[in-house]
Design a protein around this motif. Structure first.
Motif, PDB file in Angstrom:
ATOM      1  N   VAL A  36      31.969 -55.197  26.243  1.00 14.45           N
ATOM      2  CA  VAL A  36      31.983 -54.739  24.841  1.00 14.45           C
ATOM      3  C   VAL A  36      32.863 -53.505  24.701  1.00 14.45           C
ATOM      4  N   ILE A  37      32.761 -52.567  25.614  1.00 16.02           N
ATOM      5  CA  ILE A  37      33.596 -51.356  25.549  1.00 16.02           C
ATOM      6  C   ILE A  37      35.069 -51.716  25.678  1.00 16.02           C
ATOM      7  N   ALA A  38      35.393 -52.624  26.600  1.00 19.36           N
ATOM      8  CA  ALA A  38      36.786 -53.046  26.769  1.00 19.36           C
ATOM      9  C   ALA A  38      37.309 -53.724  25.511  1.00 19.36           C
ATOM     10  N   TRP A  39      36.488 -54.555  24.868  1.00 27.16           N
ATOM     11  CA  TRP A  39      36.916 -55.236  23.653  1.00 27.16           C
ATOM     12  C   TRP A  39      37.152 -54.232  22.520  1.00 27.16           C
ATOM     13  N   VAL A  40      36.270 -53.256  22.372  1.00 26.89           N
ATOM     14  CA  VAL A  40      36.433 -52.249  21.312  1.00 26.89           C
ATOM     15  C   VAL A  40      37.727 -51.467  21.525  1.00 26.89           C
ATOM     16  N   ILE A  41      38.007 -51.086  22.753  1.00 26.87           N
ATOM     17  CA  ILE A  41      39.244 -50.354  23.037  1.00 26.87           C
ATOM     18  C   ILE A  41      40.450 -51.237  22.769  1.00 26.87           C
ATOM     19  N   TRP A  42      40.416 -52.491  23.219  1.00 25.11           N
ATOM     20  CA  TRP A  42      41.537 -53.409  23.029  1.00 25.11           C
ATOM     21  C   TRP A  42      41.770 -53.684  21.540  1.00 25.11           C
ATOM     22  N   ALA A  43      40.711 -53.922  20.786  1.00 25.54           N
ATOM     23  CA  ALA A  43      40.849 -54.212  19.360  1.00 25.54           C
ATOM     24  C   ALA A  43      41.384 -52.997  18.610  1.00 25.54           C
ATOM     25  N   GLY A  44      40.993 -51.817  19.016  1.00 23.40           N
ATOM     26  CA  GLY A  44      41.470 -50.606  18.343  1.00 23.40           C
ATOM     27  C   GLY A  44      42.924 -50.318  18.638  1.00 23.40           C
ATOM     28  N   LEU A  45      43.383 -50.625  19.838  1.00 25.00           N
ATOM     29  CA  LEU A  45      44.765 -50.348  20.212  1.00 25.00           C
ATOM     30  C   LEU A  45      45.708 -51.496  19.863  1.00 25.00           C
ATOM     31  N   ASP A  46      45.150 -52.645  19.536  1.00 22.07           N
ATOM     32  CA  ASP A  46      45.968 -53.827  19.273  1.00 22.07           C
ATOM     33  C   ASP A  46      46.614 -53.811  17.894  1.00 22.07           C
ATOM     34  N   SER A  47      46.174 -52.952  16.998  1.00 21.50           N
ATOM     35  CA  SER A  47      46.711 -52.960  15.638  1.00 21.50           C
ATOM     36  C   SER A  47      47.510 -51.681  15.377  1.00 21.50           C
TER      37      SER A  47
END
Length: 133
Positions: A36-47
């Motif tokens: 979950v932490i990895a997904w939140v970081i990835w989603a935040g940096l992906d845009s």
């Protein structure tokens, strides 16, 4: 070994088994938390580019079976965009839909008004969503 211990061992309820189950559950919880932490970081940096569209209003033109939708678009300078504009009836069903291509500009914040033809009488018009082209 007592009869109670024998029955517990027979059905897999030994202290060793309990420790193993606790360790497996804790490991699974840690793995889920890291995912979950990895997904939140990835989603935040992906845009890296932010697109924001805000409805400003609509005007019903029932004599022409159309709706004028006005919205404000905020995109990075020099970015081509497209927006879907829709008209809804009283039951919130889409009765008109139009995709508007918006060319790049030097201004990051712009206001647009677009006419959407409708198949039935509409009672509102709004911006559905926008995306990069």
């Amino acid at each position: 070994m007592t009869a109670s211990d024998a029955i517990s061992a027979r059905y897999g309820r030994t202290p060793k088994r309990r420790r193993r189950d606790v360790l497996l559950l804790a490991g699974g919880g840690v793995f889920a938390a890291l995912a979950v932490i990895a997904w939140v970081i990835w989603a935040g940096l992906d845009s890296p580019t932010q697109i924001q569209a805000k409805d400003l209003g609509h005007t019903l033109r029932n004599d022409e079976r159309a709706v004028d939708v006005t919205w404000q678009l905020s995109v990075p300078v020099g970015t081509d965009t497209a927006c879907a504009v829709q008209a809804l009836n009283e039951e919130f069903a889409v009765v008109g839909w139009k995709v508007v291509e918006i060319p790049a500009s030097e201004r990051p914040l712009r206001t647009f008004t677009e006419t959407v033809r409708v198949a039935q009488e509409a009672n509102t018009g709004l911006i559905s969503h926008c995306w990069l082209t």
